[in-house]
Design a protein around this motif. Structure first.
Motif, PDB file in Angstrom:
ATOM      1  N   ALA A  12       0.852  -1.192   0.000  1.00 57.68           N
ATOM      2  CA  ALA A  12       0.000   0.000   0.000  1.00 57.68           C
ATOM      3  C   ALA A  12       0.887   1.241   0.000  1.00 57.68           C
ATOM      4  O   ALA A  12       2.016   1.212   0.496  1.00 57.68           O
ATOM      5  CB  ALA A  12      -0.917   0.018   1.216  1.00 57.68           C
ATOM      6  N   THR A  13       0.364   2.315  -0.587  1.00 58.63           N
ATOM      7  CA  THR A  13       1.111   3.582  -0.614  1.00 58.63           C
ATOM      8  C   THR A  13       0.806   4.398   0.644  1.00 58.63           C
ATOM      9  O   THR A  13      -0.128   4.095   1.408  1.00 58.63           O
ATOM     10  CB  THR A  13       0.727   4.416  -1.845  1.00 58.63           C
ATOM     11  N   ALA A  14       1.588   5.460   0.819  1.00 57.96           N
ATOM     12  CA  ALA A  14       1.348   6.367   1.946  1.00 57.96           C
ATOM     13  C   ALA A  14      -0.029   7.016   1.826  1.00 57.96           C
ATOM     14  O   ALA A  14      -0.716   7.232   2.833  1.00 57.96           O
ATOM     15  CB  ALA A  14       2.435   7.438   1.991  1.00 57.96           C
ATOM     16  N   GLU A  15      -0.470   7.336   0.584  1.00 63.65           N
ATOM     17  CA  GLU A  15      -1.804   7.917   0.386  1.00 63.65           C
ATOM     18  C   GLU A  15      -2.894   6.942   0.811  1.00 63.65           C
ATOM     19  O   GLU A  15      -3.916   7.359   1.387  1.00 63.65           O
ATOM     20  CB  GLU A  15      -1.990   8.299  -1.091  1.00 63.65           C
ATOM     21  N   ASP A  16      -2.681   5.630   0.541  1.00 65.60           N
ATOM     22  CA  ASP A  16      -3.668   4.630   0.959  1.00 65.60           C
ATOM     23  C   ASP A  16      -3.805   4.606   2.475  1.00 65.60           C
ATOM     24  O   ASP A  16      -4.912   4.502   3.023  1.00 65.60           O
ATOM     25  CB  ASP A  16      -3.258   3.237   0.454  1.00 65.60           C
ATOM     26  N   ILE A  17      -2.658   4.689   3.157  1.00 65.10           N
ATOM     27  CA  ILE A  17      -2.684   4.672   4.628  1.00 65.10           C
ATOM     28  C   ILE A  17      -3.417   5.908   5.150  1.00 65.10           C
ATOM     29  O   ILE A  17      -4.237   5.822   6.073  1.00 65.10           O
ATOM     30  CB  ILE A  17      -1.249   4.625   5.189  1.00 65.10           C
ATOM     31  N   TYR A  18      -3.156   7.082   4.534  1.00 68.23           N
ATOM     32  CA  TYR A  18      -3.799   8.320   4.999  1.00 68.23           C
ATOM     33  C   TYR A  18      -5.301   8.276   4.786  1.00 68.23           C
ATOM     34  O   TYR A  18      -6.071   8.717   5.637  1.00 68.23           O
ATOM     35  CB  TYR A  18      -3.202   9.522   4.251  1.00 68.23           C
ATOM     36  N   ASN A  19      -5.721   7.731   3.665  1.00 73.30           N
ATOM     37  CA  ASN A  19      -7.145   7.713   3.351  1.00 73.30           C
ATOM     38  C   ASN A  19      -7.924   6.701   4.188  1.00 73.30           C
ATOM     39  O   ASN A  19      -9.108   6.906   4.455  1.00 73.30           O
ATOM     40  CB  ASN A  19      -7.352   7.417   1.862  1.00 73.30           C
ATOM     41  N   LYS A  20      -7.253   5.588   4.626  1.00 78.15           N
ATOM     42  CA  LYS A  20      -7.938   4.564   5.419  1.00 78.15           C
ATOM     43  C   LYS A  20      -7.075   4.200   6.623  1.00 78.15           C
ATOM     44  O   LYS A  20      -6.567   3.079   6.730  1.00 78.15           O
ATOM     45  CB  LYS A  20      -8.204   3.332   4.563  1.00 78.15           C
ATOM     46  N   PRO A  21      -6.869   5.154   7.531  1.00 80.25           N
ATOM     47  CA  PRO A  21      -5.917   4.926   8.626  1.00 80.25           C
ATOM     48  C   PRO A  21      -6.309   3.788   9.562  1.00 80.25           C
ATOM     49  O   PRO A  21      -5.446   3.008   9.992  1.00 80.25           O
ATOM     50  CB  PRO A  21      -5.894   6.270   9.357  1.00 80.25           C
ATOM     51  N   ALA A  22      -7.577   3.674   9.917  1.00 80.99           N
ATOM     52  CA  ALA A  22      -7.985   2.628  10.873  1.00 80.99           C
ATOM     53  C   ALA A  22      -7.746   1.240  10.303  1.00 80.99           C
ATOM     54  O   ALA A  22      -7.188   0.345  10.979  1.00 80.99           O
ATOM     55  CB  ALA A  22      -9.466   2.824  11.232  1.00 80.99           C
ATOM     56  N   MET A  23      -8.168   1.033   9.070  1.00 76.28           N
ATOM     57  CA  MET A  23      -7.995  -0.277   8.451  1.00 76.28           C
ATOM     58  C   MET A  23      -6.520  -0.606   8.266  1.00 76.28           C
ATOM     59  O   MET A  23      -6.065  -1.730   8.550  1.00 76.28           O
ATOM     60  CB  MET A  23      -8.696  -0.292   7.099  1.00 76.28           C
TER      61      MET A  23
END
Length: 667
Positions: free
Chosen positions: A259-270
C-alpha cells in the motif's frame, strides 16, 4: 400608524380641566405672546416620555398638577399623562371613539388618573411603544458586540418620533438645524439609524437574520482558512508515512505492506489494523541499507552545499546593509548650510561687484542636491538589502529543516550496525520502524481532521439561504425609492411656497442616510440651508421637508410605518412677524410690520403667510384623499383672521384663540 392627537390638556391644582380639542388635518392655535401656545408642543413632548421637563415656566407650570394627551386610534383612545416634575407616567387605553365621552371621564381627574395606572418612565416608554409596534430588543448588525465588550445599540422608542414631529419656535426657520434633538450627536445618529425601522423597511426579524448571516459568513471564512492548513497537514502526514515505509524496507529488505502512503492516509484505521498484525520478516540478502544510506548521504551533501552558499550570501548582504547604514549616518552628521541665498557681493578692497561667491554658491547647491540624492539612495539600498536578507533567512530555514530530516533518516541505519554488534538481533531496528509508522497512524486517528469540504459546502449553502431571506427585504432599493419619493414631494410642495427666485423651481434634496438637506443648483453644486439666504427660504425648506416626510408616514401607514403623521409647527410666521412683539388684543399685521421695520413689505408678507396656511390646509386634504390617512398639523401662531385661498376658511381650523386669556385662564 393611524392615529392623531384628539386632546391636549392640563389638570390644575384645583382639579379643573383645561384642554384643547384637536381634529385630523390642519389645527391652528392662535393668540398673542406668552399665552401658552408654545407650551402645547412642550406638553406633548413631556407626555410622550421626554426625560426633561421643558414646559415654559409661567402660569401653566405654577398652576398645573397633571399634563395629559389623548391619542385617538381607529377603535380606542390612548391617554398618556405626567405630573409636573415627575418621572412617573400614566397610561390608559379607553375603548371607543367618542371624544365627548372621553372628555367627561377626564373631567373627573381624581377618578380617571388612578395611581395604579402610573409607572416608571422607562416602563412607560416600553408600554407606549407597544401601541406603535416598537418592541425591538436588539437592532445590532454585529453579532459579536458582547464578545467585544461593547454595549447593545439603543433600540427605537416613542422618543424616536419627536425628531420628526416637533418643529419648535427656534427650529422651524433655523438655517443651522433641521431636526429636534440633533444638537446631540448620539441622538442624531440614533434617529438616522432608526429611520429605516420606523418607516417599516426592516423589523426585528431582519436584524436576527442579519446577525445569523454574519455568523454564518464568519464560520465559513474560518473553515475556508483551515482548508489550506488541512492540505498542509495531509501532505506532512503522507511524507511521514513515506519515510517510515522507506525506512522499514531499507532495514528489512522487504516492503511492510502492499500500500502507498496515500492509501494509509485515506484509510488509517484499516491500515493500522493490517500493519499491527504483520510480523517483521528480514531479507538478509538485501542491500537496501547501503543503497538508502548512499542516497541520503548524497542528499545531505547537496543540502549542505546549498546551506553554505546561502550563508555566504547572507554575510555579503549583512556587510552591505551595515555599509549603507553607516554611509547615511556619516553624511547626515556633517554640518550643512541653512541657506544658499546670497546678497550682492563686492570686493572688500575696491568694492567692485564680484561673481565669485555666486559661483561658489552654485557649487554648494549642486553638492547639496548630490548629497540628498545619495541619502535617498542609501535609504533605498537599506530597504532592498533588508528584503533580500529576509528571503535568504527563509531559504536557510528550509534547508536546515531538510538537513534535519535527512539526519533523522540516516540515524536508524547507523544504529542498526551498533545494535547488531551488541544484540545480534537483525529485526529490532525494522520492528522499531514498523512501530514508528503505527504511532504516526494512531496520531492521525487521535486527531481526526474534520470534513472541512463538507462543512464548507453546508455553510456556503446557509450563507446563501440567509442572504436570500435578507434580499427579500430589499432594503437598499426600498430606501432609494423612499428617498426619491421624498425629493419628488419636496419639489412639488416647494413650488407652491414663496421661495426667492434663486430657488425656483424647487430642487430640494434630502439624504435619508445623512439627513442633510440642500438645494440642487446644478448637477455638481449643492446649496445647503445655511447658505440659502433669507429666513423665508429656511422656513419653506423646513416645511417642504416635513410635509414630504409626513406624506410618506401617511402613505406607508398600512405598510409598517410606525410614525403617526402628527406635526407641530411653533410660530412659523416669525420670519415675517416676530412673535415677541405681539401683545395686542387683536392680530394687527401692519402694527407688527411697523415694529419689525417691515412696513414696506407688509402686503407681500401677508400674502406669503396666507399662502403658507393655504398650502398646509391643502396638503392635509389632498394627502388624506390620496393615501386614505389625513396628516395632522398643529400650528401655534399669533396670525389670525386670515383670508385663505382656494376656498379654504381660516376660522374652520382654529381650535383655540388666546388673546384675552391663555391656555389656563386667570381666576
Amino acid at each position: 400608524m393611524k392615529c392623531f392627537l384628539r386632546y391636549i390638556g392640563v389638570v390644575d391644582t384645583q382639579d379643573k380641566l383645561h384642554n384643547v380639542r384637536l381634529e385630523q388635518g390642519l389645527n391652528i392655535i392662535t393668540g398673542k405672546s406668552s399665552t401658552g401656545k408654545s407650551a402645547i408642543l412642550e406638553i406633548f413632548d413631556y407626555c410622550l416620555g421626554s426625560t426633561e421637563d421643558t414646559i415654559p415656566v409661567g402660569t401653566i407650570t405654577e398652576r398645573a398638577e397633571t399634563f395629559f394627551i389623548a391619542l385617538q386610534f381607529p377603535s380606542y383612545f390612548l391617554v398618556a399623562a405626567r405630573k409636573k416634575k415627575s418621572d412617573r407616567c400614566f397610561l390608559l387605553e379607553v375603548q371607543g371613539t367618542d371624544p365627548d365621552r372621553l372628555l367627561k371621564l377626564i373631567e373627573q381627574p381624581k377618578a380617571f388618573f388612578d395611581p395604579k395606572h402610573y409607572m416608571p418612565l422607562r416602563d412607560f416608554k416600553k408600554s407606549l411603544g407597544r401601541y406603535f409596534a416598537i418592541t425591538l430588543d436588539n437592532i445590532d448588525e454585529d453579532p459579536y458586540l458582547k464578545a467585544a465588550g461593547r454595549n447593545k445599540s439603543a433600540t427605537p422608542s416613542v422618543r424616536s418620533f419627536s425628531s420628526f414631529m416637533l418643529q419648535h419656535q427656534n427650529l422651524v426657520a433655523n438655517k443651522h438645524a433641521i431636526f429636534y434633538r440633533f444638537d446631540e450627536k448620539e441622538k442624531r445618529d440614533q434617529a438616522i439609524n432608526h429611520f429605516k425601522i420606523l418607516m417599516g423597511l426592516v423589523d426585528e426579524a431582519y436584524f436576527d437574520l442579519y446577525r445569523e448571516h454574519e455568523v454564518a459568513k464568519h464560520e465559513l471564512k474560518k473553515i475556508q482558512a483551515q482548508i489550506p492548513k488541512q492540505a498542509q497537514r495531509k501532505e506532512a502526514a503522507i511524507a511521514r508515512y513515506n519515510r517510515y515505509l522507506a525506512e522499514f524496507k531499507t532495514l528489512a529488505g522487504l516492503a511492510l505492506v502492499d500500500a502507498t502512503a496515500e492509501d494509509i492516509y485515506n484509510k488509517p484505521a484499516m491500515m493500522l489494523k493490517m500493519i499491527s498484525g504483520r510480523s517483521v520478516k528480514i531479507d538478509v540478502l538485501s542491500d537496501q541499507v547501503e543503497v538508502r544510506r548512499a542516497e541520503l548521504q548524497a542528499q545531505r551533501i547537496v543540502a549542505l552545499t546549498q546551506k553554505r552558499k546561502l550563508q555566504g550570501q547572507m554575510r555579503l548582504v549583512n556587510d552591505s546593509l551595515t555599509s549603507a547604514t553607516q554611509f547615511g549616518l556619516d553624511m547626515t552628521a556633517d554640518s550643512l548650510p541653512t541657506s544658499t541665498v546670497l546678497s550682492d557681493a563686492h570686493c572688500p578692497l575696491c568694492e567692485a561687484h564680484s561673481t565669485v561667491p555666486a559661483v561658489e554658491a552654485n557649487k554648494l547647491v549642486g553638492a547639496i542636491e548630490w548629497l540628498n540624492e545619495e541619502l535617498k539612495l542609501s535609504a533605498y539600498a537599506r530597504e532592498s538589502f533588508a528584503a533580500e536578507r529576509r528571503k535568504i533567512q527563509e531559504a536557510l530555514g528550509g534547508v536546515n529543516e531538510q538537513l534535519r530530516l535527512i539526519q533523522a533518516d540516516i540515524q536508524p541505519l547507523d544504529e542498526e550496525i551498533e545494535k547488531l554488534k551488541t544484540t545480534k538481533s537483525v529485526d529490532e531496528q525494522a520492528t522499531k520502524a514498523k512501530l514508528r509508522l503505527e504511532i504516526a497512524i494512531q496520531d492521525q486517528l487521535d486527531k481526526p481532521e474534520s470534513e472541512l469540504s463538507g462543512q464548507e459546502k453546508l455553510l456556503r449553502s446557509e450563507v446563501e439561504r440567509l442572504a436570500g431571506l435578507l434580499a427579500k427585504y430589499d432594503t437598499r432599493d426600498r430606501l432609494n425609492e423612499l428617498s426619491q419619493s421624498i425629493d419628488a414631494k419636496m419639489c412639488e410642495l416647494g413650488s407652491h411656497f414663496d421661495f426667492e427666485e434663486t430657488y425656483k423651481p424647487s430642487k430640494l434634496r434630502f439624504d435619508v442616510e445623512t439627513f442633510d438637506l440642500w438645494y440642487q443648483q446644478n448637477e455638481r453644486t449643492r446649496v445647503y440651508l445655511r447658505s440659502m439666504g433669507s429666513g423665508a427660504n429656511w422656513l419653506y425648506s423646513h416645511l417642504a421637508l416635513f410635509m414630504s416626510l409626513h406624506y410618506q408616514f401617511a402613505a406607508l401607514s398600512d405598510k409598517g410605518c410606525k410614525i403617526p403623521p402628527i406635526l407641530f409647527l411653533d410660530q412659523p410666521t416669525q420670519v415675517y412677524f416676530p412673535a415677541s412683539l405681539d401683545d395686542a388684543d387683536e392680530f394687527d399685521a401692519k402694527l407688527l410690520a411697523k415694529q419689525a421695520k417691515r412696513e414696506d413689505d407688509v402686503d407681500d408678507d401677508m400674502s406669503a403667510v396666507t399662502n403658507m396656511f393655504t398650502q398646509l390646509a391643502k396638503f392635509c386634504d389632498e394627502t388624506g384623499k390620496t393615501t386614505g390617512v389625513t396628516p395632522q398639523i398643529i400650528v401655534s401662531d399669533h396670525a389670525d383672521k386670515l383670508t385663505l385661498g382656494e376656498g379654504y376658511k381660516f376660522q374652520n381650523y382654529v381650535r383655540a384663540t388666546w388673546r384675552t386669556r391663555g391656555f389656563i385662564a386667570e381666576d
